[in-house]
Design an enzyme around this catalytic site. Sequence first.
Site, short mmCIF file in Angstrom:
data_model
loop_
_atom_site.label_atom_id
_atom_site.label_comp_id
_atom_site.label_asym_id
_atom_site.label_seq_id
_atom_site.Cartn_x
_atom_site.Cartn_y
_atom_site.Cartn_z
N TYR A 20 -2.17 -4.94 -22.83
CA TYR A 20 -0.91 -4.53 -23.34
C TYR A 20 -1.38 -3.97 -24.73
CZ TYR A 20 4.26 -5.11 -23.98
OH TYR A 20 5.16 -5.21 -24.28
N SER A 62 5.23 -4.00 -29.66
CA SER A 62 5.56 -5.53 -29.21
C SER A 62 5.33 -5.85 -30.21
CB SER A 62 4.44 -5.47 -28.56
OG SER A 62 4.73 -6.45 -27.74
#
Length: 296
Positions: free
Chosen positions: A191, A178
Amino acid sequence: MRFKAIGFLAFGIFTYDPIYIAYKNLFYEVPDISNIYGRDSYAIITGATDGIGKGFCEALAEKGMNIILISRNQEKLDRVAKEISEKYGIKCITHAMDLSKAGNHDYIKLKKKTDVLDVSMLVNNVGKVSYSRTKELKYNEIEEIINLNSLSMMHLLRMYLPTFERRRVRSAVINLSSFLAVRPMPIVSLYSGTKAFNHYLTEGLSEEYGDCIDILSFQPATVITNSTLNEKPSWRSCTVQQSVRGALLDLGRRRTTHGHWNHELLAWAISWVPERIRLKYMSYSIDQTIKIRLQK
């Protein structure tokens, strides 16, 4: 002369990424994937029924790859598989599997099912983000995020890397990291941490298996999917198709990609921002993004 040489070197380092991004988008074409990795071979894609996962299904099917779709909802799997096979004329196999709870026997079952097929690609796409701050996370939520984002990827790599290594032609792995793993991030720290794990692992494996497997860390920023319905097209966002195409342009050419050119430039720009300033800006930006997404 010495200072001039240092200046030229610094300028070259600073401008390398923007020049590459421009060149990539102007001159690169998505490679003939089925020819490189084996005609009639299969790509395993997790989280295949929505968003980026479905985008990879469509992009690879368009290039002639057969698809093994993995998700936890059999009804959605059947619908997407039928849609893709009819549109692109390729074979689709579905496998319902909840990777947030999968045990060793679940992975063995998947491996036995695919052992009769020529599997040449693995796209570890499945994942989950939580907008809760760390102190608000529940035990089960922490387990689910880590299992989906990182643990499932590790188990699938453990199973399929030996298979890929034995093939006579090249194989490929794309691991979803990400943009939030480019540097440490506030608020969504869990995350960010799981996606940083994915990136570091991928970078190491790409060197380890570089002679026979193309391994790519994919670090997109905001992609407009069902989970980001309130996100509008902008300088920081792109469509699924744009993001996936940008990643496939880099497959076999680089170890890390951010996909679409605007995400590539965002990652380049943020890498030059001092840590203290970046953390403050990202804290505000992520907080605003969460408020927008929680409105839906």
